[in-house]
Design an enzyme around this catalytic site. Structure first.
Site, PDB file in Angstrom:
ATOM      1  N   LYS A 285       0.879  -1.199   0.081  1.00  0.00           N
ATOM      2  CA  LYS A 285       0.185   0.048   0.014  1.00  0.00           C
ATOM      3  C   LYS A 285       0.914   1.276   0.052  1.00  0.00           C
ATOM      4  O   LYS A 285       2.207   1.216   0.504  1.00  0.00           O
ATOM      5  CB  LYS A 285      -0.818   0.037   1.261  1.00  0.00           C
TER       6      LYS A 285
HETATM    7  P1  NAD Z   1     -12.876   7.790  -3.318  1.00  0.00           P
HETATM    8  O1  NAD Z   1     -11.997   8.736  -3.070  1.00  0.00           O
HETATM    9  O2  NAD Z   1     -13.188   7.435  -4.646  1.00  0.00           O
HETATM   10  O3  NAD Z   1     -14.242   7.839  -2.425  1.00  0.00           O
HETATM   11  C1  NAD Z   1     -14.342   7.933  -1.196  1.00  0.00           C
HETATM   12  C2  NAD Z   1     -15.429   8.609  -0.824  1.00  0.00           C
HETATM   13  O4  NAD Z   1     -15.867   8.495   0.621  1.00  0.00           O
HETATM   14  C3  NAD Z   1     -15.848  10.014  -1.253  1.00  0.00           C
HETATM   15  O5  NAD Z   1     -17.210  10.186  -1.575  1.00  0.00           O
HETATM   16  C4  NAD Z   1     -15.418  10.747   0.077  1.00  0.00           C
HETATM   17  O6  NAD Z   1     -16.359  12.304   0.105  1.00  0.00           O
HETATM   18  C5  NAD Z   1     -16.148   9.816   1.399  1.00  0.00           C
HETATM   19  N1  NAD Z   1     -15.522  10.362   2.455  1.00  0.00           N
HETATM   20  C6  NAD Z   1     -14.472  10.622   2.835  1.00  0.00           C
HETATM   21  N2  NAD Z   1     -14.339  10.896   4.239  1.00  0.00           N
HETATM   22  C7  NAD Z   1     -15.651  10.485   4.488  1.00  0.00           C
HETATM   23  C8  NAD Z   1     -16.281  10.324   5.814  1.00  0.00           C
HETATM   24  N3  NAD Z   1     -15.539  10.917   6.983  1.00  0.00           N
HETATM   25  N4  NAD Z   1     -17.769  10.279   5.942  1.00  0.00           N
HETATM   26  C9  NAD Z   1     -18.069   9.812   4.765  1.00  0.00           C
HETATM   27  N5  NAD Z   1     -17.660  10.219   3.585  1.00  0.00           N
HETATM   28  C10 NAD Z   1     -16.476  10.250   3.653  1.00  0.00           C
HETATM   29  O7  NAD Z   1     -12.347   6.298  -2.768  1.00  0.00           O
HETATM   30  P2  NAD Z   1     -12.533   5.088  -3.114  1.00  0.00           P
HETATM   31  O8  NAD Z   1     -11.552   4.500  -4.083  1.00  0.00           O
HETATM   32  O9  NAD Z   1     -14.023   4.691  -3.560  1.00  0.00           O
HETATM   33  O10 NAD Z   1     -12.486   4.231  -1.746  1.00  0.00           O
HETATM   34  C11 NAD Z   1     -13.381   3.969  -0.866  1.00  0.00           C
HETATM   35  C12 NAD Z   1     -13.022   2.860   0.258  1.00  0.00           C
HETATM   36  O11 NAD Z   1     -12.908   1.771  -0.502  1.00  0.00           O
HETATM   37  C13 NAD Z   1     -11.439   3.008   0.946  1.00  0.00           C
HETATM   38  O12 NAD Z   1     -11.391   2.370   2.120  1.00  0.00           O
HETATM   39  C14 NAD Z   1     -10.565   2.109  -0.078  1.00  0.00           C
HETATM   40  O13 NAD Z   1      -9.295   1.869   0.458  1.00  0.00           O
HETATM   41  C15 NAD Z   1     -11.572   0.962  -0.499  1.00  0.00           C
HETATM   42  N6  NAD Z   1     -11.147   0.414  -1.580  1.00  0.00           N
HETATM   43  C16 NAD Z   1     -11.209   1.013  -2.940  1.00  0.00           C
HETATM   44  C17 NAD Z   1     -10.718   0.248  -4.056  1.00  0.00           C
HETATM   45  C18 NAD Z   1     -10.661   0.992  -5.357  1.00  0.00           C
HETATM   46  O14 NAD Z   1     -10.605   0.062  -6.201  1.00  0.00           O
HETATM   47  N7  NAD Z   1     -10.804   2.300  -5.485  1.00  0.00           N
HETATM   48  C19 NAD Z   1     -10.603  -1.113  -3.964  1.00  0.00           C
HETATM   49  C20 NAD Z   1     -10.536  -1.621  -2.661  1.00  0.00           C
HETATM   50  C21 NAD Z   1     -10.944  -1.097  -1.511  1.00  0.00           C
END
Ligand code: NAD
Length: 418
Positions: A104
């Site tokens: 990561k």
């Molecule tokens: P992103 O940046 O596209 O979206 C994150 C979202 O969460 C946004 O809408 C943001 O406004 C919201 N957010 C942030 N802080 C917040 C809070 N305190 N309360 C409520 N909403 C909040 O990120 P993503 O890629 O969608 O990732 C989201 C989660 O999924 C993370 O934990 C990431 O590690 C996990 N994840 C992502 C992927 C991927 O392929 N993108 C894969 C596996 C896991």
């Protein structure tokens, strides 16, 4: 004070290691990442002054193949958080049985307060600082919180400039025109949907009688919402960092997505429609729904709010959204939790397909990608589910058990160098 994500992940690892009687020599190795790199990232800001950001790249394990894991930009990034997420990546790749280890990366910055040019300069300098340890056979980054296909394009270009040719396999989640894979952008949300539908099947429940609330409306949350609705589920609440929206009759996702296309930073803030009420993130987590999908950040369901959670099932779109104390409370309440390393593994599975396609220089169609993804996720889900039934363990424990078995088998076969 509740434990941080690294301490929580170590606790789960230790508990499961005891249950599966993991060889203590293997256990002690898995408790630490193989490599931790901390870098200083100086960036000339638009007004001419220089700011130095701190970045990390942590490789937890390369036992089963190249290390694999996203890069996030967030003001709360810490080394411990990145270490935990790297360990979860090792276990995630093992539970879906793809030939990768775990890594990561992250930079402690608030990209929403930076200009696009500043973020580009940050990305290129961070890339150069971690370049000695990344590569298609060593460690392959991907998008995560506040990074995207565009960010991966900048990383790929920076590495390519140094190597003198286009280096496609150094990152996944790239734009389609740069060797990205069809379906990668949607893959994590699709995997969240597939694992939820698989759970409903096991419980003989109909998707059309199922209500869903989703915290986080970014890549994972917004795509999962759309795919849930496509399966006939009623998505009643969504939220982002600016707050949430609630309509017990089901949200109009199409008009919400239209709003987000033009709103500042694509936020939900400012959306208005009759019958849809504003709701806070705290309230969303406590809604009386069938499925709750935390898809924002870690530590959202804690010992404080877990007793009041009313959802029947929690499907972890985010990594580490549930603290260890909260996990215990949810288990006692009979709430089924589909853990992060299983529920959100769709992204890394299609990243794997992207890497394979890039190496072969032969690209698959979307149907092929989605059908391979579904096959892998359903197989992993079913294996975890049968273990929960046989051993009467939680899905998190069963997922860790399967993953640890695969990682420790790899270590036994390789031995410990020298
Ligand atoms: P992103 O940046 O596209 O979206 C994150 C979202 O969460 C946004 O809408 C943001 O406004 C919201 N957010 C942030 N802080 C917040 C809070 N305190 N309360 C409520 N909403 C909040 O990120 P993503 O890629 O969608 O990732 C989201 C989660 O999924 C993370 O934990 C990431 O590690 C996990 N994840 C992502 C992927 C991927 O392929 N993108 C894969 C596996 C896991």
């Amino acid at each position: 004070m509740e434990k941080n994500l690294f301490e929580i992940s170590l606790c789960t690892l230790d508990n499961v290691a005891e249950k599966v009687k993991l060889d203590p020599n293997i256990h002690v190795i898995l408790r630490q990442p193989e490599r931790e790199l901390t870098v200083a990232v100086p960036v000339r800001m638009d007004d001419g002054h220089v700011e130095v950001f701190t970045g990390y790249r942590v490789q937890h394990s390369s036992l089963r193949g190249p290390c694999k894991g996203g890069i996030r930009y967030h003001q709360d990034v810490t080394l411990d958080e990145i270490k935990a997420l790297a360990m979860l990546m090792t276990l995630k790749c093992a539970v879906v049985d793809i030939p990768y280890g775990g890594a990561k990366g992250g930079v402690r910055c608030d990209p929403l307060k930076m200009s696009r040019e500043e973020v580009i300069r940050l990305t290129r300098r961070y890339t150069v600082m971690i370049m000695p340890i990344i590569g298609g056979r060593r460690d392959i980054p991907a998008p995560d919180v506040n990074t995207s296909a565009e960010t991966m394009g900048w990383i790929m270009d920076t590495v390519s400039m140094f190597q003198g040719h286009a280096v496609l396999d150094v990152v996944t989640g790239k734009p389609l025109d740069l060797g990205g894979s069809l379906g990668r952008n949607e893959a994590t949300g699709r995997g969240v949907m597939i694992s939820t539908i698989q759970l409903l099947k096991k419980l003989n429940r109909n998707p059309s009688d199922t209500t869903v609330a989703i915290q986080g409306y970014g890549n994972v949350g917004s795509i999962a919402a759309y795919l849930f609705a496509d399966q006939g589920c009623k998505v009643v609440a969504v939220s982002d960092v600016t707050g949430g929206l609630y309509n017990p009759e089901g949200l109009d996702l199409e008009s919400i997505n239209e709003h987000c296309k033009i709103s500042e930073h694509h936020f939900l803030k400012g959306y208005k429609k009759k019958g849809t009420e504003p709701i806070s993130n705290e309230e969303l987590l406590l809604l009386d729904v069938d499925v709750l999908v935390p898809a924002a950040l870690e530590n959202q369901i804690t010992k404080e709010n877990a007793p009041a959670v009313k959802a029947k099932y929690i499907v972890e779109g985010a990594n580490g959204p549930t603290t260890a104390e909260a996990d215990k409370i949810l288990e006692e309440k009979g709430i089924i939790v589909v853990p992060d390393i299983l529920a959100n593994s769709g992204g890394v599975v299609v990243s794997y397909f992207e890497w394979v396609q890039g190496i072969q220089s032969f690209f698959w169609d979307l149907e092929q990608i989605n059908s391979h993804l579904e096959k892998i996720m359903v197989k992993a889900f079913d294996a975890v589910w049968s273990l929960t039934q046989d051993k009467k363990e939680s899905m998190r424990c069963a997922s860790f058990m399967i993953a640890l078995k695969r990682v420790s088998a790899a270590m036994r076969h390789r031995g410990i160098f020298p």
